[in-house]
Motif scaffolding. Sequence first.
Motif, PDB file in Angstrom:
ATOM      1  N   ARG A  61       2.855  -3.872 -14.868  1.00  0.00           N
ATOM      2  CA  ARG A  61       2.846  -2.678 -15.719  1.00  0.00           C
ATOM      3  C   ARG A  61       2.089  -2.939 -17.028  1.00  0.00           C
ATOM      4  N   ALA A  62       2.247  -4.138 -17.579  1.00  0.00           N
ATOM      5  CA  ALA A  62       1.551  -4.483 -18.824  1.00  0.00           C
ATOM      6  C   ALA A  62       0.035  -4.506 -18.628  1.00  0.00           C
ATOM      7  N   LEU A  63      -0.409  -4.701 -17.386  1.00  0.00           N
ATOM      8  CA  LEU A  63      -1.848  -4.715 -17.099  1.00  0.00           C
ATOM      9  C   LEU A  63      -2.355  -3.357 -16.616  1.00  0.00           C
ATOM     10  N   GLY A  64      -1.477  -2.364 -16.572  1.00  0.00           N
ATOM     11  CA  GLY A  64      -1.904  -1.021 -16.189  1.00  0.00           C
ATOM     12  C   GLY A  64      -1.553  -0.595 -14.785  1.00  0.00           C
ATOM     13  N   TYR A  65      -0.880  -1.457 -14.015  1.00  0.00           N
ATOM     14  CA  TYR A  65      -0.480  -1.089 -12.657  1.00  0.00           C
ATOM     15  C   TYR A  65       0.846  -0.340 -12.731  1.00  0.00           C
ATOM     16  N   GLN A  66       0.820   0.944 -12.437  1.00  0.00           N
ATOM     17  CA  GLN A  66       2.010   1.779 -12.511  1.00  0.00           C
ATOM     18  C   GLN A  66       2.748   1.877 -11.178  1.00  0.00           C
ATOM     19  N   ILE A  67       2.074   1.523 -10.087  1.00  0.00           N
ATOM     20  CA  ILE A  67       2.645   1.686  -8.756  1.00  0.00           C
ATOM     21  C   ILE A  67       2.630   0.358  -8.010  1.00  0.00           C
ATOM     22  N   GLU A  83     -10.094 -10.963   5.828  1.00  0.00           N
ATOM     23  CA  GLU A  83     -11.129 -11.172   4.815  1.00  0.00           C
ATOM     24  C   GLU A  83     -11.038 -10.107   3.717  1.00  0.00           C
ATOM     25  N   TYR A  84     -10.822  -8.854   4.130  1.00  0.00           N
ATOM     26  CA  TYR A  84     -10.681  -7.775   3.141  1.00  0.00           C
ATOM     27  C   TYR A  84      -9.458  -8.015   2.259  1.00  0.00           C
ATOM     28  N   VAL A  85      -8.330  -8.341   2.871  1.00  0.00           N
ATOM     29  CA  VAL A  85      -7.086  -8.549   2.140  1.00  0.00           C
ATOM     30  C   VAL A  85      -7.245  -9.686   1.125  1.00  0.00           C
ATOM     31  N   ALA A  86      -7.887 -10.764   1.529  1.00  0.00           N
ATOM     32  CA  ALA A  86      -8.089 -11.901   0.629  1.00  0.00           C
ATOM     33  C   ALA A  86      -8.969 -11.536  -0.558  1.00  0.00           C
ATOM     34  N   ALA A  87      -9.915 -10.634  -0.355  1.00  0.00           N
ATOM     35  CA  ALA A  87     -10.851 -10.267  -1.421  1.00  0.00           C
ATOM     36  C   ALA A  87     -10.340  -9.135  -2.316  1.00  0.00           C
ATOM     37  N   CYS A  88      -9.344  -8.393  -1.872  1.00  0.00           N
ATOM     38  CA  CYS A  88      -8.849  -7.241  -2.620  1.00  0.00           C
ATOM     39  C   CYS A  88      -7.823  -7.703  -3.657  1.00  0.00           C
ATOM     40  N   PRO A  89      -8.141  -7.625  -4.950  1.00  0.00           N
ATOM     41  CA  PRO A  89      -7.218  -8.149  -5.975  1.00  0.00           C
ATOM     42  C   PRO A  89      -5.908  -7.376  -6.085  1.00  0.00           C
ATOM     43  N   GLU A  90      -5.889  -6.139  -5.640  1.00  0.00           N
ATOM     44  CA  GLU A  90      -4.666  -5.342  -5.733  1.00  0.00           C
ATOM     45  C   GLU A  90      -3.633  -5.706  -4.666  1.00  0.00           C
ATOM     46  N   ILE A  91      -4.062  -6.371  -3.601  1.00  0.00           N
ATOM     47  CA  ILE A  91      -3.140  -6.825  -2.557  1.00  0.00           C
ATOM     48  C   ILE A  91      -2.663  -8.210  -2.971  1.00  0.00           C
ATOM     49  N   VAL A 107       1.164  -4.177  -2.630  1.00  0.00           N
ATOM     50  CA  VAL A 107      -0.067  -3.706  -3.272  1.00  0.00           C
ATOM     51  C   VAL A 107       0.264  -3.136  -4.641  1.00  0.00           C
ATOM     52  N   LEU A 108      -0.605  -3.392  -5.606  1.00  0.00           N
ATOM     53  CA  LEU A 108      -0.487  -2.801  -6.940  1.00  0.00           C
ATOM     54  C   LEU A 108      -1.575  -1.758  -7.108  1.00  0.00           C
ATOM     55  N   ALA A 109      -1.229  -0.642  -7.769  1.00  0.00           N
ATOM     56  CA  ALA A 109      -2.214   0.410  -8.033  1.00  0.00           C
ATOM     57  C   ALA A 109      -1.958   1.004  -9.415  1.00  0.00           C
ATOM     58  N   THR A 110      -3.029   1.446 -10.049  1.00  0.00           N
ATOM     59  CA  THR A 110      -2.892   2.035 -11.379  1.00  0.00           C
ATOM     60  C   THR A 110      -2.339   3.453 -11.324  1.00  0.00           C
ATOM     61  N   ASP A 111      -2.629   4.153 -10.225  1.00  0.00           N
ATOM     62  CA  ASP A 111      -2.153   5.527 -10.052  1.00  0.00           C
ATOM     63  C   ASP A 111      -2.258   5.894  -8.579  1.00  0.00           C
ATOM     64  N   LEU A 115      -4.198   4.029  -5.321  1.00  0.00           N
ATOM     65  CA  LEU A 115      -3.492   3.648  -4.101  1.00  0.00           C
ATOM     66  C   LEU A 115      -4.145   4.292  -2.886  1.00  0.00           C
ATOM     67  N   GLN A 116      -4.532   5.545  -2.988  1.00  0.00           N
ATOM     68  CA  GLN A 116      -5.163   6.243  -1.867  1.00  0.00           C
ATOM     69  C   GLN A 116      -6.482   5.581  -1.469  1.00  0.00           C
ATOM     70  N   ARG A 117      -7.255   5.115  -2.438  1.00  0.00           N
ATOM     71  CA  ARG A 117      -8.517   4.415  -2.130  1.00  0.00           C
ATOM     72  C   ARG A 117      -8.244   3.139  -1.335  1.00  0.00           C
ATOM     73  N   ILE A 118      -7.212   2.394  -1.730  1.00  0.00           N
ATOM     74  CA  ILE A 118      -6.875   1.157  -1.015  1.00  0.00           C
ATOM     75  C   ILE A 118      -6.424   1.480   0.405  1.00  0.00           C
ATOM     76  N   ILE A 119      -5.580   2.490   0.555  1.00  0.00           N
ATOM     77  CA  ILE A 119      -5.117   2.901   1.892  1.00  0.00           C
ATOM     78  C   ILE A 119      -6.298   3.320   2.752  1.00  0.00           C
ATOM     79  N   ASN A 120      -7.216   4.099   2.197  1.00  0.00           N
ATOM     80  CA  ASN A 120      -8.395   4.535   2.952  1.00  0.00           C
ATOM     81  C   ASN A 120      -9.213   3.340   3.432  1.00  0.00           C
ATOM     82  N   GLU A 121      -9.367   2.334   2.578  1.00  0.00           N
ATOM     83  CA  GLU A 121     -10.123   1.141   2.976  1.00  0.00           C
ATOM     84  C   GLU A 121      -9.380   0.370   4.072  1.00  0.00           C
ATOM     85  N   LEU A 122      -8.059   0.285   3.966  1.00  0.00           N
ATOM     86  CA  LEU A 122      -7.276  -0.412   4.993  1.00  0.00           C
ATOM     87  C   LEU A 122      -7.287   0.325   6.327  1.00  0.00           C
ATOM     88  N   ASN A 123      -7.414   1.626   6.282  1.00  0.00           N
ATOM     89  CA  ASN A 123      -7.435   2.411   7.522  1.00  0.00           C
ATOM     90  C   ASN A 123      -8.622   2.061   8.415  1.00  0.00           C
TER      91      ASN A 123
END
Length: 150
Positions: A61-67, A83-91, A107-111, A115-123
């Motif tokens: 939260r102190a870094l801006g991740y609200q979710i 490979e994607y998971v290892a490179a994605c800093p939010e995971i 997963v951490l997300a700012t809003d 979060l929706q962008r990360i889910i779309n990439e994981l899909n």
Amino acid sequence: MNQKIDQFDQKILQLLQQDARISHAEIGRQVHLSQPAVSERIKRLEAGGVIRAYRADISPRALGYQITAMIRISTQQGRPYAEYVAACPEIIDCYTVTGEDGAVMRVLATDVEHLQRIINELNAFGSTSTAIVLTTHVAGKPISVPAVAA
């Protein structure tokens, strides 16, 4: 377990998990060993792979991740996600699991849009199911030596 962990080691591990910056002298005072004896035990625990790392506990939260969300993914054959998971800093955690899902990740997300962008990439790797964390009851609990069955 590859290494014999005695009562002194258990207490040292407990103290280090509570505060990784505690001095060896302070540990010695609390476990009733000399500072050199504590240092040797810690070196042995590190060399034996019991102590893997020392880290700072950072507030998302102190870094801006609200979710914080838990995402399960049912992977499709030939679509490796590691490979994607290892490179994605939010995971920040990802576990291969048994059952219908191939993996569960924290997963951490700012809003919500983030979060929706990360889910779309994981899909791209399979179908996902997401749960947003409302409350954390236990996190970073110290690991203790398992009790030996009688």
